[in-house]
Design an enzyme around this catalytic site. Structure first.
Site, mmCIF file in Angstrom:
data_model
loop_
_atom_site.group_PDB
_atom_site.id
_atom_site.type_symbol
_atom_site.label_atom_id
_atom_site.label_comp_id
_atom_site.label_asym_id
_atom_site.label_seq_id
_atom_site.Cartn_x
_atom_site.Cartn_y
_atom_site.Cartn_z
ATOM 1 N N HIS A 162 31.401 41.569 48.444
ATOM 2 C CA HIS A 162 32.007 41.021 47.221
ATOM 3 C C HIS A 162 32.123 39.507 47.332
ATOM 4 O O HIS A 162 32.083 38.950 48.429
ATOM 5 C CB HIS A 162 33.409 41.599 46.988
ATOM 6 C CG HIS A 162 33.395 42.984 46.408
ATOM 7 N ND1 HIS A 162 33.304 44.103 47.191
ATOM 8 C CD2 HIS A 162 33.447 43.423 45.125
ATOM 9 C CE1 HIS A 162 33.305 45.182 46.421
ATOM 10 N NE2 HIS A 162 33.388 44.802 45.167
ATOM 11 N N LYS A 165 37.789 37.794 46.296
ATOM 12 C CA LYS A 165 38.379 39.138 46.314
ATOM 13 C C LYS A 165 39.442 39.209 47.405
ATOM 14 O O LYS A 165 39.200 38.831 48.553
ATOM 15 C CB LYS A 165 37.289 40.193 46.543
ATOM 16 C CG LYS A 165 37.847 41.607 46.508
ATOM 17 C CD LYS A 165 36.786 42.649 46.241
ATOM 18 C CE LYS A 165 37.344 44.048 46.243
ATOM 19 N NZ LYS A 165 38.319 44.295 45.169
HETATM 20 N N1 LIG Z 1 38.478 48.759 38.820
HETATM 21 C C1 LIG Z 1 37.432 47.952 38.626
HETATM 22 O O1 LIG Z 1 36.373 48.357 38.102
HETATM 23 C C2 LIG Z 1 37.533 46.511 39.033
HETATM 24 C C3 LIG Z 1 36.497 45.608 38.778
HETATM 25 C C4 LIG Z 1 36.685 44.270 39.094
HETATM 26 C C5 LIG Z 1 37.892 43.842 39.656
HETATM 27 N N2 LIG Z 1 38.851 44.755 39.921
HETATM 28 C C6 LIG Z 1 40.166 44.361 40.456
HETATM 29 O O2 LIG Z 1 40.899 43.801 39.387
HETATM 30 C C7 LIG Z 1 41.826 42.832 39.873
HETATM 31 C C8 LIG Z 1 41.626 41.525 39.099
HETATM 32 O O3 LIG Z 1 40.320 41.027 39.324
HETATM 33 P P1 LIG Z 1 39.860 39.629 38.683
HETATM 34 O O4 LIG Z 1 38.510 39.392 39.249
HETATM 35 O O5 LIG Z 1 40.063 39.585 37.215
HETATM 36 O O6 LIG Z 1 40.937 38.651 39.393
HETATM 37 P P2 LIG Z 1 41.412 37.211 38.940
HETATM 38 O O7 LIG Z 1 40.296 36.450 38.308
HETATM 39 O O8 LIG Z 1 42.129 36.617 40.118
HETATM 40 O O9 LIG Z 1 42.487 37.501 37.778
HETATM 41 C C9 LIG Z 1 43.767 38.031 37.999
HETATM 42 C C10 LIG Z 1 44.663 37.462 36.919
HETATM 43 O O10 LIG Z 1 45.946 38.080 36.940
HETATM 44 C C11 LIG Z 1 46.910 37.054 36.743
HETATM 45 N N3 LIG Z 1 48.225 37.477 37.218
HETATM 46 C C12 LIG Z 1 48.784 37.338 38.442
HETATM 47 N N4 LIG Z 1 50.030 37.841 38.441
HETATM 48 C C13 LIG Z 1 50.266 38.320 37.196
HETATM 49 C C14 LIG Z 1 51.383 38.943 36.576
HETATM 50 N N5 LIG Z 1 52.524 39.178 37.245
HETATM 51 N N6 LIG Z 1 51.268 39.315 35.276
HETATM 52 C C15 LIG Z 1 50.151 39.096 34.588
HETATM 53 N N7 LIG Z 1 49.063 38.463 35.117
HETATM 54 C C16 LIG Z 1 49.133 38.076 36.407
HETATM 55 C C17 LIG Z 1 46.351 35.891 37.516
HETATM 56 O O11 LIG Z 1 46.982 34.697 37.116
HETATM 57 P P3 LIG Z 1 46.972 33.437 38.165
HETATM 58 O O12 LIG Z 1 45.545 33.007 38.251
HETATM 59 O O13 LIG Z 1 47.860 32.477 37.488
HETATM 60 O O14 LIG Z 1 47.507 33.963 39.472
HETATM 61 C C18 LIG Z 1 44.885 35.950 37.076
HETATM 62 O O15 LIG Z 1 44.696 35.327 35.816
HETATM 63 C C19 LIG Z 1 41.575 42.775 41.377
HETATM 64 O O16 LIG Z 1 42.488 43.651 42.018
HETATM 65 C C20 LIG Z 1 40.159 43.303 41.532
HETATM 66 O O17 LIG Z 1 39.924 43.887 42.806
HETATM 67 C C21 LIG Z 1 38.700 46.071 39.628
#
Ligand SMILES: NC(=O)c1ccc[n+]([C@@H]2O[C@H](COP(=O)([O-])OP(=O)(O)OC[C@H]3O[C@@H](n4cnc5c(N)ncnc54)[C@H](OP(=O)(O)O)[C@@H]3O)[C@@H](O)[C@H]2O)c1
Length: 238
Positions: free
Chosen positions: A135, A139
């Site tokens: 990844h 991540k």
């Molecule tokens: N299930 C699936 O198919 C799949 C696919 C892809 C990713 N994922 C998972 O999904 C998650 C997010 O991935 P991503 O790539 O989108 O990560 P990302 O770009 O880091 O986005 C996470 C977002 O959540 C925000 N956040 C943090 N704390 C929060 C809170 N208390 N309330 C609301 N928002 C908050 C962060 O804000 P800040 O930047 O201000 O901290 C950021 O904007 C990870 O756990 C990843 O492993 C799952």
């Protein structure tokens, strides 16, 4: 459908783009800095919330949604130690919740193939199982939630294995998972069976985030109006 997004990072933004293309309305976006919006009229009006944040905050966000009777599609990984508690709460209190470690349709087909392959390989002790996941460097969890799902499905069907380990294995009953973080890799997963004679590979490579986002939106469409705990197996009828 009226969709609320919790988390407006890479996944939240991709889901917003594809949901609008599918004629859904994004009624509320909650990120770190506007937590008070959980009580806004716009959030309370949502048919479903799609949550992609981080492992530290995910469970608290689900509880906030349940208190407000908002259905939740959960995409965050790395919080699985709490999964059983959340599932029993959902079932006891008739909440509406769908979790997938990976929403990509291709990965869910790989999950299905992985289980069938493990049944065959259980009868062939000359093959050693190992896994690889790669990844992007942002991540936070390792191994990925997807790798854990694949590993647990293999262990469940293989008598000679009883736990997965990150990196090298120290005993024959361990299934090793190598996790690599590099460049902009959206998600690569590989299950490998190795004998003295040959190698069998089952793998999936995500070309963008669109597949995860589309699957999460399909999950939200499925969840609309339902109560209980669901997974992508229910959405895709696998
Ligand atoms: N299930 C699936 O198919 C799949 C696919 C892809 C990713 N994922 C998972 O999904 C998650 C997010 O991935 P991503 O790539 O989108 O990560 P990302 O770009 O880091 O986005 C996470 C977002 O959540 C925000 N956040 C943090 N704390 C929060 C809170 N208390 N309330 C609301 N928002 C908050 C962060 O804000 P800040 O930047 O201000 O901290 C950021 O904007 C990870 O756990 C990843 O492993 C799952």
């Amino acid at each position: 459908m009226k969709i609320a997004l919790i988390g407006y990072g890479k996944m939240g933004k991709t889901i917003e783009k594809l949901a609008i293309e599918r004629n859904h309305e994004i009624v509320s976006i909650i990120d770190q800095d506007n937590q008070h919006d959980f009580d806004s009229a716009a959030f309370l009006d949502a048919d479903v919330a799609i949550e992609f944040t981080n492992p530290e905050t995910a469970v608290a966000n689900y509880l906030r949604c349940f208190e407000r009777e908002i259905a939740v599609v959960s995409g965050t990984t790395g919080w699985l130690a709490e999964l059983l508690n959340i599932v029993s709460l959902v079932e006891q209190q008739q909440k509406s919740f769908l979790y997938a470690s990976n929403f990509s349709i291709g990965v869910n087909i790989m999950f299905w193939l992985n289980k069938q392959l493990a049944v065959l390989m259980n009868k062939l002790p000359g093959y050693e199982a190992k896994m690889l996941e790669i990844h992007h460097t942002q991540k936070k969890d390792a191994p990925s939630g997807t790798a854990i799902t694949l590993a647990e499905d293999i262990i469940h069907k293989t008598e000679r294995l009883n736990k997965w380990v990150l990196d090298e294995k120290k005993a024959d009953y361990e299934l090793p998972i190598k996790a690599i973080r590099e460049g902009g890799v959206f998600g690569y997963h590989q299950v490998q069976y190795e004998s003295n004679e040959d190698t069998i590979l089952l793998s999936h490579n995500a070309k963008s985030r669109d597949g995860f986002a589309l699957g999460a939106i399909m999950a939200a469409e499925f969840l609309y109006g339902k109560k209980g705990f669901f997974t992508m197996d229910d959405v895709l009828k696998l």
